[in-house]
Design a protein around this motif. Structure first.
Motif, PDB file in Angstrom:
ATOM      1  N   ASN A 169       0.810  -1.226   0.000  1.00 56.38           N
ATOM      2  CA  ASN A 169       0.000   0.000   0.000  1.00 56.38           C
ATOM      3  C   ASN A 169       0.838   1.267   0.000  1.00 56.38           C
ATOM      4  N   ASN A 203       4.248   3.117  -4.939  1.00 55.13           N
ATOM      5  CA  ASN A 203       3.587   3.819  -6.043  1.00 55.13           C
ATOM      6  C   ASN A 203       3.202   2.861  -7.177  1.00 55.13           C
ATOM      7  N   ILE A 207       0.001   1.116  -6.126  1.00 54.14           N
ATOM      8  CA  ILE A 207      -1.134   2.049  -6.109  1.00 54.14           C
ATOM      9  C   ILE A 207      -1.581   2.379  -7.532  1.00 54.14           C
ATOM     10  N   GLN A 208      -0.610   2.640  -8.406  1.00 56.40           N
ATOM     11  CA  GLN A 208      -0.930   2.961  -9.796  1.00 56.40           C
ATOM     12  C   GLN A 208      -1.574   1.761 -10.500  1.00 56.40           C
ATOM     13  N   GLN A 250      -3.199  -0.690  -9.105  1.00 57.02           N
ATOM     14  CA  GLN A 250      -4.517  -0.896  -8.512  1.00 57.02           C
ATOM     15  C   GLN A 250      -5.543   0.051  -9.135  1.00 57.02           C
ATOM     16  N   GLN A 251      -5.151   1.291  -9.357  1.00 57.70           N
ATOM     17  CA  GLN A 251      -6.059   2.264  -9.976  1.00 57.70           C
ATOM     18  C   GLN A 251      -6.408   1.853 -11.404  1.00 57.70           C
TER      19      GLN A 251
END
Length: 135
Positions: free
Chosen positions: A65, A68, A71-72, A74-75
């Protein structure tokens, strides 16, 4: 799971069986961990297809989590629209077929009822069943 994905696929020609899930097993499947039998070296293709970095896979999942790359990715994955192409094609085919037969709704309903009655009266529709004489 990550180790399974990162494994080198030593048997390129190996054929994998399809995973079949019965409707009564869905809730049990969803509530448990993902079976590692579903994870293959080919799973990496998803990352390649969407241009996602896999660097986060090399660190502890509890730290993902904060990464980066994770996170990217996952988006991007969450923004994908899930489409059931098979169902949509079937619906489109049926709509086109319906338009070819008749444009009148009452005639369409009569036709569908006739087909339903026929299937009830003659339930078998396999090639072998159709070859047998009707008695």
């Amino acid at each position: 799971m990550v180790q399974k994905i990162l494994e080198e696929d030593k048997e390129e020609e190996k054929k994998y069986k399809k995973f079949y899930l019965k409707s009564e097993e869905v809730s049990n499947f969803v509530n448990n961990e993902l079976p590692t039998s579903l994870l293959l070296a080919k799973s990496m293709m998803m990352f390649k297809r969407f241009g996602l970095s896999t660097n986060f896979l090399k660190i502890d999942p509890s730290e993902w989590n904060t990464q980066n790359d994770y996170i990217q990715g996952q988006q991007i994955i969450r923004s994908l629209k899930v489409v059931n192409d098979t169902a949509e094609r079937g619906v489109k085919l049926m709509e086109e077929f319906n338009e070819k037969i008749t444009k009148y709704e009452d005639q369409k309903q009569f036709l569908l009822k006739t087909v339903q009655d026929y299937r009830r009266k003659y339930p078998g529709h396999s090639r072998e069943k159709l070859k047998t004489p009707y008695t």
